[in-house]
Enzyme design. Structure first.
Site, PDB file in Angstrom:
ATOM      1  N   ASP A  13       5.907  11.392  85.547  1.00 30.54           N
ATOM      2  CA  ASP A  13       6.430  12.818  85.741  1.00 30.54           C
ATOM      3  C   ASP A  13       7.723  12.639  86.626  1.00 30.54           C
ATOM      4  OD1 ASP A  13       3.865  13.836  84.975  1.00 30.54           O
ATOM      5  OD2 ASP A  13       2.936  13.604  87.105  1.00 30.54           O
ATOM      6  N   LYS A  16      10.660  13.227  82.162  1.00 32.58           N
ATOM      7  CA  LYS A  16      11.165  12.825  80.713  1.00 32.58           C
ATOM      8  C   LYS A  16      11.125  13.724  79.988  1.00 32.58           C
ATOM      9  CE  LYS A  16       7.415  10.315  81.231  1.00 32.58           C
ATOM     10  NZ  LYS A  16       6.972  10.745  82.452  1.00 32.58           N
ATOM     11  N   GLY A  40       1.976  14.988  80.258  1.00 33.46           N
ATOM     12  CA  GLY A  40       2.190  16.440  80.679  1.00 33.46           C
ATOM     13  C   GLY A  40       3.713  16.797  80.670  1.00 33.46           C
ATOM     14  N   HIS A  41       4.673  16.860  79.837  1.00 38.47           N
ATOM     15  CA  HIS A  41       5.989  16.946  79.643  1.00 38.47           C
ATOM     16  C   HIS A  41       6.623  18.489  79.702  1.00 38.47           C
ATOM     17  CE1 HIS A  41       6.274  12.698  77.871  1.00 38.47           C
ATOM     18  NE2 HIS A  41       5.478  12.759  79.096  1.00 38.47           N
ATOM     19  N   GLN A 223       4.048   8.466  80.627  1.00 34.74           N
ATOM     20  CA  GLN A 223       3.504   8.119  81.780  1.00 34.74           C
ATOM     21  C   GLN A 223       4.917   7.173  82.409  1.00 34.74           C
ATOM     22  OE1 GLN A 223       1.064   7.197  78.827  1.00 34.74           O
ATOM     23  NE2 GLN A 223       0.513   9.366  79.754  1.00 34.74           N
TER      24      GLN A 223
HETATM   25  P1  GDP Z   1       7.369  14.244  82.779  1.00 36.11           P
HETATM   26  O1  GDP Z   1       6.044  13.994  82.612  1.00 36.11           O
HETATM   27  O2  GDP Z   1       8.153  13.036  83.138  1.00 36.11           O
HETATM   28  O3  GDP Z   1       8.087  14.987  81.563  1.00 36.11           O
HETATM   29  O4  GDP Z   1       7.719  15.180  84.016  1.00 36.11           O
HETATM   30  P2  GDP Z   1       6.638  16.600  84.226  1.00 36.11           P
HETATM   31  O5  GDP Z   1       6.975  17.630  83.476  1.00 36.11           O
HETATM   32  O6  GDP Z   1       5.206  16.161  84.643  1.00 36.11           O
HETATM   33  O7  GDP Z   1       7.020  16.836  85.841  1.00 36.11           O
HETATM   34  C1  GDP Z   1       8.456  16.956  86.217  1.00 36.11           C
HETATM   35  C2  GDP Z   1       8.567  18.256  86.964  1.00 36.11           C
HETATM   36  O8  GDP Z   1      10.014  18.521  87.513  1.00 36.11           O
HETATM   37  C3  GDP Z   1       8.554  19.569  85.985  1.00 36.11           C
HETATM   38  O9  GDP Z   1       8.043  20.724  86.631  1.00 36.11           O
HETATM   39  C4  GDP Z   1      10.039  19.697  85.531  1.00 36.11           C
HETATM   40  O10 GDP Z   1      10.235  21.078  85.024  1.00 36.11           O
HETATM   41  C5  GDP Z   1      10.686  19.524  86.917  1.00 36.11           C
HETATM   42  N1  GDP Z   1      12.145  18.951  86.789  1.00 36.11           N
HETATM   43  C6  GDP Z   1      12.426  18.166  86.111  1.00 36.11           C
HETATM   44  N2  GDP Z   1      13.906  17.962  86.491  1.00 36.11           N
HETATM   45  C7  GDP Z   1      14.267  18.488  87.376  1.00 36.11           C
HETATM   46  C8  GDP Z   1      15.147  18.755  88.214  1.00 36.11           C
HETATM   47  O11 GDP Z   1      16.329  17.960  88.325  1.00 36.11           O
HETATM   48  N3  GDP Z   1      14.923  19.776  89.355  1.00 36.11           N
HETATM   49  C9  GDP Z   1      14.000  20.455  89.336  1.00 36.11           C
HETATM   50  N4  GDP Z   1      14.070  21.375  90.462  1.00 36.11           N
HETATM   51  N5  GDP Z   1      12.920  20.243  88.764  1.00 36.11           N
HETATM   52  C10 GDP Z   1      13.152  19.327  87.560  1.00 36.11           C
HETATM   53  P1  IMO Z   2       3.514  11.993  81.860  1.00 41.80           P
HETATM   54  O1  IMO Z   2       3.964  11.441  80.514  1.00 41.80           O
HETATM   55  C1  IMO Z   2       1.682  10.826  85.840  1.00 41.80           C
HETATM   56  C2  IMO Z   2      -2.129   8.712  85.718  1.00 41.80           C
HETATM   57  C3  IMO Z   2      -3.330   9.351  86.160  1.00 41.80           C
HETATM   58  C4  IMO Z   2      -4.195   8.280  86.645  1.00 41.80           C
HETATM   59  C5  IMO Z   2      -3.937   7.149  85.842  1.00 41.80           C
HETATM   60  C6  IMO Z   2      -4.780   6.818  84.594  1.00 41.80           C
HETATM   61  O2  IMO Z   2       3.348  13.216  82.086  1.00 41.80           O
HETATM   62  O3  IMO Z   2       4.528  11.331  82.953  1.00 41.80           O
HETATM   63  P2  IMO Z   2      -5.334   8.212  82.539  1.00 41.80           P
HETATM   64  O4  IMO Z   2      -5.946   9.457  82.377  1.00 41.80           O
HETATM   65  O5  IMO Z   2      -4.344   7.960  81.757  1.00 41.80           O
HETATM   66  O6  IMO Z   2      -6.618   7.176  82.196  1.00 41.80           O
HETATM   67  O7  IMO Z   2      -5.157   8.107  83.922  1.00 41.80           O
HETATM   68  O8  IMO Z   2      -2.372   7.515  85.125  1.00 41.80           O
HETATM   69  N1  IMO Z   2      -1.364   9.202  84.500  1.00 41.80           N
HETATM   70  C7  IMO Z   2      -0.403  10.059  84.925  1.00 41.80           C
HETATM   71  N2  IMO Z   2       0.382  10.280  85.928  1.00 41.80           N
HETATM   72  N3  IMO Z   2       2.092  11.361  84.734  1.00 41.80           N
HETATM   73  C8  IMO Z   2       1.336  11.140  83.434  1.00 41.80           C
HETATM   74  O9  IMO Z   2       1.923  11.346  82.380  1.00 41.80           O
HETATM   75  C9  IMO Z   2       0.282  10.388  83.454  1.00 41.80           C
HETATM   76  N4  IMO Z   2      -0.660  10.050  82.560  1.00 41.80           N
HETATM   77  C10 IMO Z   2      -1.659   9.185  83.099  1.00 41.80           C
HETATM   78  O10 IMO Z   2      -3.169  10.288  87.114  1.00 41.80           O
HETATM   79  O11 IMO Z   2      -3.574   7.951  87.953  1.00 41.80           O
HETATM   80 MG    MG Z   3       4.323  14.828  83.173  1.00 40.29          MG
END
Ligand code: GDP
Ligand code: IMO
Ligand code: MG
Length: 422
Positions: A13, A16, A40-41, A223
């Site tokens: 998270d 990415k 979840g991106h 991840q």
């Molecule tokens: P990912 O899994 O690495 O793609 O990240 P996620 O989407 O799960 O979580 C990142 C969160 O931060 C999301 O809600 C994005 O919309 C948000 N986000 C990413 N970059 C920024 C930033 O620079 N500032 C803010 N406020 N939100 C950001």
């Molecule tokens: P993105 O790509 C954050 C974590 C779960 C748990 C562990 C194992 O959005 O960054 P799993 O379901 O993979 O067997 O869970 O890994 N986890 C993540 N945490 N971002 C993710 O993906 C994750 N995918 C799995 O919360 O701790």
């Molecule tokens: Mg994510």
């Protein structure tokens, strides 16, 4: 032309999806090579928000190709739902998406086993996303998995599935969980398989032809480094290689064709699920949650939050070979008076060079912090590095210096245009 692997340098998270979407403007092909719909991106484009789980975030840019590689585990029904959801949002998904026939299938019994195993672990649970990821990779390694190539041949799939359902039901029964229905799984999988058929290819050949045609590849890591099955905080990890090497094995692109590794890291740290987290801090968690931030994109769970941890990101730089750094969510610290950065861990009165490999010792590590002044100014409208407050510039530079790597991007908001390139 440079082929880039983008990896999360923390526990997932990191933002990415946002950075991939930004970089896709210049790339030709975006490739997912590991993980599944545990990812979840999030991408904000215009006034629309998209959350991608299995489909590369490049899909939102017209004219770009997306590849789901052999290293991904995919739930065919969930993938069809994701494709249809995107189409419902006006995104074209057709020949711009190709899927490896070697990708392993996540079946409903994998999800059931994921939940049953978590329940059986009680307080020692991993806190998985419940998407069946661990059991599917388990079958892959045990050489009993089903692949997309099987699903493309209904008779072969039906026969293999019968054996797998029988075995899974015996396991589920032993764990006191409900059995799954062979017929229901068969029907739903075959129906999804027919919808996926036009996308299914030998993705290794596809990518090699693209390399020959001098296309630029962007690998979208899922991840993060410390969720890696080998290098993460085992057993509180996911079941794939989330680090840079996974991009090669998970796509069939040779390592020497990868030119750059870009590490994405938040300006602070978050983690979802259980497991050690040395810099976890309730004040910063309260601050970020109070701003409505840091709730999971896949499960909606509140993310655990803490200060930036340079001991772990330094290790991430080493294990991934991070050349360049993207810092996201700098704006999350806009209101903080004094910012802490962990520069060392103390364990048993001694400084440890790298995070200990066993989670018990890592949990016992005491972070050593330096303090940096906050900037107490909104940064979300800044368009250049020079426009950032001096203290914010110093902070971003410090993170890059402590991690080791060239500072390339600073993100100050979730939107495409809130991205500063140095
Ligand atoms: P990912 O899994 O690495 O793609 O990240 P996620 O989407 O799960 O979580 C990142 C969160 O931060 C999301 O809600 C994005 O919309 C948000 N986000 C990413 N970059 C920024 C930033 O620079 N500032 C803010 N406020 N939100 C950001
Ligand atoms: P993105 O790509 C954050 C974590 C779960 C748990 C562990 C194992 O959005 O960054 P799993 O379901 O993979 O067997 O869970 O890994 N986890 C993540 N945490 N971002 C993710 O993906 C994750 N995918 C799995 O919360 O701790
Ligand atoms: Mg994510």
């Amino acid at each position: 032309m440079a082929n880039t692997v983008l990896v999360g340098a923390q526990w997932g998270d990191e933002g990415k999806g946002k950075i991939i979407d930004f970089l896709t403007e210049k790339a030709d092909i975006v490739v997912r090579s590991q993980g599944g719909n545990n990812a979840g991106h999030t991408v904000l484009a215009g006034d629309k928000k998209y959350v991608l789980h299995l489909i590369p975030s490049g899909i939102l840019r017209p004219g770009k190709q997306c590849v789901i590689g052999n290293g991904v585990v995919l739930d065919p029904v969930a993938l069809v739902e994701e494709i249809e959801g995107l189409r419902g949002q006006g995104v074209a998904v057709g020949s711009n998406l190709v899927i490896s026939d070697c990708a392993h299938l996540v079946m409903p019994y994998h999800r059931a086993l994921d939940s049953a195993k978590e329940l059986a672990k009680g307080k020692n649970k991993i806190g998985t996303t419940g998407r069946g990821i661990g059991p599917t990779y388990g079958d892959k390694v045990a050489r009993t998995g089903l692949r997309l190539a099987d699903l493309m041949q209904p008779e072969i799939f039906a026969a293999k599935l019968a054996t797998r359902v029988e075995e899974a039901n015996a396991q589920l029964k032993a764990m006191g969980a409900e059995a799954v229905s062979y017929k229901a799984i068969l029907d739903a999988s075959l129906a999804a398989g027919e919808k996926l058929r036009p996308h299914v290819v030998n993705s290794v050949l596809y990518l090699h032809k693209a390399l020959q045609a001098k296309k630029e590849l962007l690998f979208e890591g899922a991840q993060g480094t410390f969720l890696d099955i080998d290098h993460g905080t085992y057993p509180y990890v996911t079941s794939s290689n989330t680090t840079a090497g996974g991009a090669a094995t998970g796509s069939g692109v040779p390592p020497h064709r990868i030119d750059t590794v870009l590490g994405v890291m938040k300006a602070y740290t978050t983690r979802v699920g259980e497991g050690p987290f040395p810099t976890e801090n309730s004040e910063i968690a309260d601050l970020l949650h109070g701003m409505g931030r840091e709730f999971g994109a896949t499960t909606g769970r509140a993310r655990r939050c803490g200060w930036f941890d340079a001991v772990s990101t330094r290790y991430a730089a080493m294990v991934n070979g991070i050349d360049e750094i993207a810092i996201t969510n700098l704006d999350g610290l806009d209101t903080v008076e004094t910012i802490k950065v962990c520069v060392d861990y103390q364990l048993d009165g001694q400084t440890v060079e790298v995070p200990p490999s066993d989670y018990q010792r890592l949990s016992a590590c005491q972070p050593v912090y330096i303090e940096m002044p906050g900037w107490k100014t909104p940064t979300d409208q800044c368009k250049t590095f020079a426009e950032l407050p001096k203290a914010a510039q110093d902070y971003a530079r410090k993170i890059a210096e402590l991690t080791g790597g060239k500072l390339l991007i600073v993100s100050v908001g979730a939107h495409r245009d809130q991205t500063i390139v140095l």
